[in-house]
Design a protein around this motif. Structure first.
Motif, PDB file in Angstrom:
ATOM      1  N   ALA A 185      50.626  42.806 -65.238  1.00  0.00           N
ATOM      2  CA  ALA A 185      50.417  43.707 -66.371  1.00  0.00           C
ATOM      3  C   ALA A 185      51.760  44.118 -66.945  1.00  0.00           C
ATOM      4  O   ALA A 185      52.685  44.454 -66.189  1.00  0.00           O
ATOM      5  CB  ALA A 185      49.638  44.947 -65.944  1.00  0.00           C
ATOM      6  N   ILE A 186      51.888  44.090 -68.276  1.00  0.00           N
ATOM      7  CA  ILE A 186      53.126  44.436 -68.973  1.00  0.00           C
ATOM      8  C   ILE A 186      52.842  45.629 -69.884  1.00  0.00           C
ATOM      9  O   ILE A 186      51.944  45.577 -70.725  1.00  0.00           O
ATOM     10  CB  ILE A 186      53.643  43.257 -69.806  1.00  0.00           C
ATOM     11  N   SER A 187      53.608  46.708 -69.709  1.00  0.00           N
ATOM     12  CA  SER A 187      53.423  47.920 -70.506  1.00  0.00           C
ATOM     13  C   SER A 187      54.770  48.415 -71.003  1.00  0.00           C
ATOM     14  O   SER A 187      55.824  47.888 -70.628  1.00  0.00           O
ATOM     15  CB  SER A 187      52.732  49.008 -69.673  1.00  0.00           C
ATOM     16  N   GLU A 188      54.748  49.452 -71.845  1.00  0.00           N
ATOM     17  CA  GLU A 188      55.987  49.995 -72.396  1.00  0.00           C
ATOM     18  C   GLU A 188      55.833  51.481 -72.664  1.00  0.00           C
ATOM     19  O   GLU A 188      54.707  51.995 -72.792  1.00  0.00           O
ATOM     20  CB  GLU A 188      56.369  49.281 -73.692  1.00  0.00           C
ATOM     21  N   ALA A 189      56.958  52.183 -72.745  1.00  0.00           N
ATOM     22  CA  ALA A 189      56.958  53.611 -73.067  1.00  0.00           C
ATOM     23  C   ALA A 189      58.309  53.980 -73.648  1.00  0.00           C
ATOM     24  O   ALA A 189      59.323  53.332 -73.365  1.00  0.00           O
ATOM     25  CB  ALA A 189      56.674  54.448 -71.824  1.00  0.00           C
ATOM     26  N   THR A 190      58.332  55.044 -74.473  1.00  0.00           N
ATOM     27  CA  THR A 190      59.584  55.546 -75.027  1.00  0.00           C
ATOM     28  C   THR A 190      59.865  56.974 -74.561  1.00  0.00           C
ATOM     29  O   THR A 190      60.830  57.592 -75.006  1.00  0.00           O
ATOM     30  CB  THR A 190      59.555  55.512 -76.565  1.00  0.00           C
ATOM     31  N   ALA A 191      59.020  57.501 -73.672  1.00  0.00           N
ATOM     32  CA  ALA A 191      59.219  58.835 -73.106  1.00  0.00           C
ATOM     33  C   ALA A 191      58.974  58.761 -71.599  1.00  0.00           C
ATOM     34  O   ALA A 191      58.382  57.795 -71.109  1.00  0.00           O
ATOM     35  CB  ALA A 191      58.260  59.840 -73.749  1.00  0.00           C
ATOM     36  N   ALA A 192      59.448  59.761 -70.875  1.00  0.00           N
ATOM     37  CA  ALA A 192      59.264  59.790 -69.426  1.00  0.00           C
ATOM     38  C   ALA A 192      57.789  59.648 -69.092  1.00  0.00           C
ATOM     39  O   ALA A 192      56.936  60.370 -69.626  1.00  0.00           O
ATOM     40  CB  ALA A 192      59.815  61.091 -68.859  1.00  0.00           C
ATOM     41  N   THR A 193      57.470  58.700 -68.231  1.00  0.00           N
ATOM     42  CA  THR A 193      56.076  58.313 -67.981  1.00  0.00           C
ATOM     43  C   THR A 193      55.908  57.887 -66.531  1.00  0.00           C
ATOM     44  O   THR A 193      56.812  57.316 -65.930  1.00  0.00           O
ATOM     45  CB  THR A 193      55.673  57.124 -68.891  1.00  0.00           C
ATOM     46  N   VAL A 194      54.724  58.158 -65.985  1.00  0.00           N
ATOM     47  CA  VAL A 194      54.327  57.588 -64.701  1.00  0.00           C
ATOM     48  C   VAL A 194      53.267  56.523 -64.992  1.00  0.00           C
ATOM     49  O   VAL A 194      52.170  56.839 -65.459  1.00  0.00           O
ATOM     50  CB  VAL A 194      53.760  58.646 -63.740  1.00  0.00           C
ATOM     51  N   PHE A 195      53.604  55.273 -64.751  1.00  0.00           N
ATOM     52  CA  PHE A 195      52.655  54.178 -64.908  1.00  0.00           C
ATOM     53  C   PHE A 195      51.829  54.066 -63.620  1.00  0.00           C
ATOM     54  O   PHE A 195      52.383  54.113 -62.521  1.00  0.00           O
ATOM     55  CB  PHE A 195      53.377  52.859 -65.160  1.00  0.00           C
ATOM     56  N   THR A 196      50.530  53.895 -63.778  1.00  0.00           N
ATOM     57  CA  THR A 196      49.664  53.711 -62.609  1.00  0.00           C
ATOM     58  C   THR A 196      48.625  52.632 -62.900  1.00  0.00           C
ATOM     59  O   THR A 196      48.367  52.286 -64.061  1.00  0.00           O
ATOM     60  CB  THR A 196      48.923  55.005 -62.218  1.00  0.00           C
ATOM     61  N   ALA A 197      48.026  52.114 -61.834  1.00  0.00           N
ATOM     62  CA  ALA A 197      46.926  51.161 -61.950  1.00  0.00           C
ATOM     63  C   ALA A 197      46.082  51.245 -60.681  1.00  0.00           C
ATOM     64  O   ALA A 197      46.586  51.599 -59.602  1.00  0.00           O
ATOM     65  CB  ALA A 197      47.428  49.743 -62.161  1.00  0.00           C
ATOM     66  N   ASP A 198      44.794  50.922 -60.808  1.00  0.00           N
ATOM     67  CA  ASP A 198      43.870  50.915 -59.672  1.00  0.00           C
ATOM     68  C   ASP A 198      43.755  49.512 -59.092  1.00  0.00           C
ATOM     69  O   ASP A 198      43.916  48.511 -59.801  1.00  0.00           O
ATOM     70  CB  ASP A 198      42.470  51.367 -60.111  1.00  0.00           C
ATOM     71  N   LEU A 199      43.469  49.444 -57.807  1.00  0.00           N
ATOM     72  CA  LEU A 199      43.108  48.194 -57.141  1.00  0.00           C
ATOM     73  C   LEU A 199      41.774  48.391 -56.444  1.00  0.00           C
ATOM     74  O   LEU A 199      41.587  49.382 -55.722  1.00  0.00           O
ATOM     75  CB  LEU A 199      44.177  47.797 -56.110  1.00  0.00           C
ATOM     76  N   ASP A 200      40.840  47.443 -56.640  1.00  0.00           N
ATOM     77  CA  ASP A 200      39.525  47.588 -56.022  1.00  0.00           C
ATOM     78  C   ASP A 200      39.470  46.987 -54.611  1.00  0.00           C
ATOM     79  O   ASP A 200      38.396  46.814 -54.043  1.00  0.00           O
ATOM     80  CB  ASP A 200      38.431  46.986 -56.906  1.00  0.00           C
ATOM     81  N   GLY A 201      40.612  46.682 -54.058  1.00  0.00           N
ATOM     82  CA  GLY A 201      40.713  46.178 -52.689  1.00  0.00           C
ATOM     83  C   GLY A 201      42.153  46.262 -52.239  1.00  0.00           C
ATOM     84  O   GLY A 201      43.050  46.579 -53.026  1.00  0.00           O
ATOM     85  N   HIS A 202      42.417  45.992 -50.974  1.00  0.00           N
ATOM     86  CA  HIS A 202      43.775  46.103 -50.437  1.00  0.00           C
ATOM     87  C   HIS A 202      44.604  44.890 -50.837  1.00  0.00           C
ATOM     88  O   HIS A 202      44.211  43.752 -50.602  1.00  0.00           O
ATOM     89  CB  HIS A 202      43.719  46.215 -48.912  1.00  0.00           C
ATOM     90  N   ASP A 203      45.766  45.146 -51.459  1.00  0.00           N
ATOM     91  CA  ASP A 203      46.631  44.080 -51.945  1.00  0.00           C
ATOM     92  C   ASP A 203      48.092  44.463 -51.773  1.00  0.00           C
ATOM     93  O   ASP A 203      48.441  45.654 -51.683  1.00  0.00           O
ATOM     94  CB  ASP A 203      46.377  43.820 -53.438  1.00  0.00           C
ATOM     95  N   HIS A 204      48.953  43.442 -51.775  1.00  0.00           N
ATOM     96  CA  HIS A 204      50.389  43.654 -51.874  1.00  0.00           C
ATOM     97  C   HIS A 204      50.751  43.742 -53.357  1.00  0.00           C
ATOM     98  O   HIS A 204      50.187  43.026 -54.183  1.00  0.00           O
ATOM     99  CB  HIS A 204      51.142  42.502 -51.214  1.00  0.00           C
ATOM    100  N   TRP A 205      51.718  44.588 -53.696  1.00  0.00           N
ATOM    101  CA  TRP A 205      52.066  44.750 -55.095  1.00  0.00           C
ATOM    102  C   TRP A 205      53.559  45.056 -55.256  1.00  0.00           C
ATOM    103  O   TRP A 205      54.253  45.429 -54.302  1.00  0.00           O
ATOM    104  CB  TRP A 205      51.235  45.840 -55.763  1.00  0.00           C
ATOM    105  N   GLY A 206      54.031  44.889 -56.480  1.00  0.00           N
ATOM    106  CA  GLY A 206      55.409  45.215 -56.826  1.00  0.00           C
ATOM    107  C   GLY A 206      55.486  45.676 -58.273  1.00  0.00           C
ATOM    108  O   GLY A 206      54.592  45.386 -59.075  1.00  0.00           O
ATOM    109  N   ALA A 207      56.539  46.410 -58.602  1.00  0.00           N
ATOM    110  CA  ALA A 207      56.718  46.916 -59.962  1.00  0.00           C
ATOM    111  C   ALA A 207      58.198  46.966 -60.284  1.00  0.00           C
ATOM    112  O   ALA A 207      59.038  47.204 -59.403  1.00  0.00           O
ATOM    113  CB  ALA A 207      56.108  48.307 -60.104  1.00  0.00           C
ATOM    114  N   LEU A 208      58.520  46.734 -61.546  1.00  0.00           N
ATOM    115  CA  LEU A 208      59.893  46.886 -62.021  1.00  0.00           C
ATOM    116  C   LEU A 208      59.878  47.373 -63.462  1.00  0.00           C
ATOM    117  O   LEU A 208      58.870  47.275 -64.162  1.00  0.00           O
ATOM    118  CB  LEU A 208      60.690  45.586 -61.871  1.00  0.00           C
TER     119      LEU A 208
END
Length: 244
Positions: free
Chosen positions: A162-185
């Motif tokens: 998933a690719i998102s953007e913001a121009t103000a201080a933001t907390v990005f979140t997402a749900d997972l419907d099962g147990h997974d490994h994940w990463g974010a940058l």
């Protein structure tokens, strides 16, 4: 999505900044990316993070190209042999640079807000934030900023992006419907012209001052002060030039 190498097309305005986000899984082996090009031009690696903090669980990478050629262009991504890959590109007008990735997060989990990353854009300019997960869980319910693109996983190699953007201080979140490994940058973008109106300072003052202090510049190891003597000299010089 598919097995690397992948070839697809993207259309951008001439001179735009193009970002490419790619996540790969080597089926219990590491996955690295190479020969990433846009319109035949090599893209600059901006940073990467391993999903679940382990290379064998997958790798999320980000690449950029400034002043991209306009119109429809061919995008080429090569990864380690046997990797399954999901990749996409986004482009931005009036953007001339992207900083190297400094903020990364990784983990494993499930449920509401299983994925989370806080960002604080500088210069009033956009930050692009990317989530990736690997397993059988579906990524959904993205919050924070504006989502530009989402591939939810849950099928095939089980890779989500998933690719998102913001121009103000933001907390990005997402749900997972099962147990997974994940990463974010996340990566900071910068405008083409500083003459355009903008909020805040042109440079982050706290980081600039810390760099000056670390370099021990000047007699006080800090940003030099404007002394009364310097002010008097400025005024005197302006008078001598007939400007005051």
């Amino acid at each position: 999505q598919g097995s690397a190498p992948l070839v697809f097309s993207h259309t951008a305005t001439p001179g735009a900044y193009v970002l490419l986000a790619v996540v790969g899984y080597g089926h219990d082996s590491g996955c690295e990316f190479a020969a990433v090009t846009y319109g035949g031009e090599p893209m600059t690696p901006l940073g990467q993070v391993h999903l679940g903090a382990t290379a064998s669980d997958g790798t999320l990478g980000l690449f950029g190209l400034a002043n991209a050629p306009g119109g429809q262009q061919t995008v080429h991504v090569t990864a380690s042999a046997g990797c399954s890959v999901v990749v996409n590109t986004v482009s931005y007008r009036n953007i001339s640079w992207a900083a190297l990735v400094e903020e990364t997060v990784s983990g494993s989990g499930s449920g509401p807000n299983a994925l989370s990353q806080s960002v604080k854009p500088e210069f009033g300019q956009p930050v692009v934030q990317v989530f990736a997960n690997r397993g059988n869980a579906v990524m959904s319910a993205l919050t924070g900023g504006t989502n530009r693109w989402r591939y939810p996983a849950g099928t095939g190699a089980g890779i989500g992006l998933a690719i998102s953007e913001a121009t103000a201080a933001t907390v990005f979140t997402a749900d997972l419907d099962g147990h997974d490994h994940w990463g974010a940058l996340a990566v900071q973008l910068g405008r083409t012209s500083i003459a355009e109106p903008m909020r805040g300072s042109l440079a982050p003052t706290d980081r600039f001052r810390a760099a000056v202090q670390q370099a021990k510049i000047g007699p006080i190891n800090d940003i030099p002060r404007v002394t009364p003597e310097v002010i008097l000299k400025y005024v005197t010089d302006l008078q001598l030039l007939g400007l005051l």
